[in-house]
Design a protein around this motif. Structure first.
Motif, PDB file in Angstrom:
ATOM      1  N   MET A 132      50.377  34.170 -37.145  1.00 42.35           N
ATOM      2  CA  MET A 132      49.931  32.705 -36.788  1.00 42.35           C
ATOM      3  C   MET A 132      49.531  33.569 -35.576  1.00 42.35           C
ATOM      4  O   MET A 132      49.312  34.030 -34.751  1.00 42.35           O
ATOM      5  N   HIS A 133      48.182  32.430 -35.602  1.00 45.70           N
ATOM      6  CA  HIS A 133      46.953  32.045 -34.010  1.00 45.70           C
ATOM      7  C   HIS A 133      47.840  30.142 -33.123  1.00 45.70           C
ATOM      8  O   HIS A 133      47.781  29.615 -34.549  1.00 45.70           O
ATOM      9  N   HIS A 134      47.632  29.481 -32.358  1.00 46.39           N
ATOM     10  CA  HIS A 134      47.588  28.702 -31.701  1.00 46.39           C
ATOM     11  C   HIS A 134      46.090  28.663 -31.480  1.00 46.39           C
ATOM     12  O   HIS A 134      46.106  29.405 -30.876  1.00 46.39           O
ATOM     13  N   TYR A 135      45.887  27.598 -31.532  1.00 51.39           N
ATOM     14  CA  TYR A 135      44.280  27.269 -31.890  1.00 51.39           C
ATOM     15  C   TYR A 135      43.802  25.932 -31.679  1.00 51.39           C
ATOM     16  O   TYR A 135      44.957  24.639 -32.016  1.00 51.39           O
TER      17      TYR A 135
ATOM     18  N   GLU B  76      28.454  36.341 -27.023  1.00 50.11           N
ATOM     19  CA  GLU B  76      30.213  35.854 -25.747  1.00 50.11           C
ATOM     20  C   GLU B  76      30.559  36.425 -25.369  1.00 50.11           C
ATOM     21  O   GLU B  76      30.910  36.266 -24.038  1.00 50.11           O
ATOM     22  N   TYR B  77      30.691  37.561 -26.233  1.00 48.18           N
ATOM     23  CA  TYR B  77      31.815  38.035 -25.608  1.00 48.18           C
ATOM     24  C   TYR B  77      31.317  39.082 -24.186  1.00 48.18           C
ATOM     25  O   TYR B  77      32.652  39.665 -23.473  1.00 48.18           O
ATOM     26  N   GLN B  78      30.795  39.165 -23.725  1.00 51.64           N
ATOM     27  CA  GLN B  78      30.110  40.298 -22.828  1.00 51.64           C
ATOM     28  C   GLN B  78      30.222  39.158 -21.492  1.00 51.64           C
ATOM     29  O   GLN B  78      30.260  39.694 -20.565  1.00 51.64           O
TER      30      GLN B  78
ATOM     31  N   ARG C 199      30.134  32.487 -17.707  1.00 52.43           N
ATOM     32  CA  ARG C 199      30.633  30.783 -18.768  1.00 52.43           C
ATOM     33  C   ARG C 199      30.467  31.917 -19.808  1.00 52.43           C
ATOM     34  O   ARG C 199      28.823  31.773 -20.765  1.00 52.43           O
ATOM     35  N   SER C 200      30.740  31.500 -21.129  1.00 50.10           N
ATOM     36  CA  SER C 200      30.951  31.903 -22.432  1.00 50.10           C
ATOM     37  C   SER C 200      32.077  30.943 -23.338  1.00 50.10           C
ATOM     38  O   SER C 200      32.974  30.041 -23.067  1.00 50.10           O
ATOM     39  N   THR C 201      31.722  30.664 -24.635  1.00 49.96           N
ATOM     40  CA  THR C 201      31.906  30.285 -25.885  1.00 49.96           C
ATOM     41  C   THR C 201      33.337  30.682 -26.066  1.00 49.96           C
ATOM     42  O   THR C 201      34.203  30.310 -27.038  1.00 49.96           O
ATOM     43  N   MET C 202      33.600  32.189 -25.560  1.00 50.50           N
ATOM     44  CA  MET C 202      34.294  33.274 -26.184  1.00 50.50           C
ATOM     45  C   MET C 202      36.082  32.988 -25.386  1.00 50.50           C
ATOM     46  O   MET C 202      36.066  32.564 -24.270  1.00 50.50           O
ATOM     47  N   THR C 203      37.255  33.274 -26.143  1.00 50.98           N
ATOM     48  CA  THR C 203      38.341  32.993 -25.344  1.00 50.98           C
ATOM     49  C   THR C 203      39.038  33.967 -26.645  1.00 50.98           C
ATOM     50  O   THR C 203      38.956  35.187 -27.331  1.00 50.98           O
ATOM     51  N   LYS C 204      40.460  34.251 -25.344  1.00 51.48           N
ATOM     52  CA  LYS C 204      41.125  35.115 -26.037  1.00 51.48           C
ATOM     53  C   LYS C 204      41.481  35.110 -27.425  1.00 51.48           C
ATOM     54  O   LYS C 204      41.864  36.165 -28.399  1.00 51.48           O
TER      55      LYS C 204
END
Length: 202
Positions: free
Chosen positions: A42-45, A90-92, A99-104
């Protein structure tokens, strides 16, 4: 009023269920359940934009493809390949604090389907492991260029020597001081000619 959205992907044993109570009409807060074999995660998104929904669409496409092709991206469409390259970039940025669109959450989801953040590093580690195994079996690192048991290893060894020569001449090269030390510690032979001459003179 609350927002509820439920989607069921029966063919791939996945379920996406979103239920939101956010006052922002452009956002949906909910939970994503990804069920694979006997494991359910389960992921909270947080869905904030249309771009987030498009990201999930691309993610699900990649997940399905990975399952069917054992994490091989060889036959992916060009659009999907471009998306993968963008995720790595984006990970890098994320790791560097840019600033990145990547999230944990996205990182966790991608890693759960075996996403490779750095194919070049992965290939390097794999070849190092193969070289170590070769040395255990043969007692040296003189892998033939045309090594029938592992053609890729033979070509890789030859390529590292080429990169090393470029490095020593001060030219741009893919090999680094760290990689040179790593190979040297294993017993890598940087010059086949010098090695052969030395054996002949012994």
């Amino acid at each position: 009023s609350g927002t509820s959205l439920s989607m069921d992907y029966n063919n791939n044993n996945k379920m996406l269920h979103l239920d939101g109570n956010n006052s922002n009409e452009n956002a949906i807060s909910g939970s994503i359940y990804v069920k694979n074999n006997s494991c359910t995660t389960m992921h909270h998104y947080q869905y904030q934009t249309v771009q987030d929904q498009l990201w999930m669409k691309q993610y699900n496409t990649l997940k399905d493809f990975s399952i069917q092709n054992e994490n091989s991206y060889t036959n992916l469409k060009s659009s999907q390949r471009s998306w993968i390259v963008r995720q790595r970039k984006e990970y890098q940025n994320y790791k560097q604090g840019v600033r990145s669109t990547m999230t944990k959450e996205r990182i966790e989801m991608l890693e759960e389907i075996g996403f490779d953040w750095s194919p070049r590093n992965t290939r390097w580690k794999r070849r190092i492991e193969e070289l170590v195994e070769y040395k255990k079996e043969h007692g040296h690192c003189m892998v033939p260029v045309q090594y029938k048991d592992n053609p890729r290893l033979g070509r890789w060894v030859s390529t590292q020597r080429k990169y090393y020569k470029m490095y020593k001449k001060g030219n741009k090269s893919r090999i680094t001081e760290e990689k040179i030390k790593q190979l040297t510690n294993i017993g890598f032979v940087w010059s086949r000619w010098e090695h052969t001459w030395s054996d002949g003179g012994a």
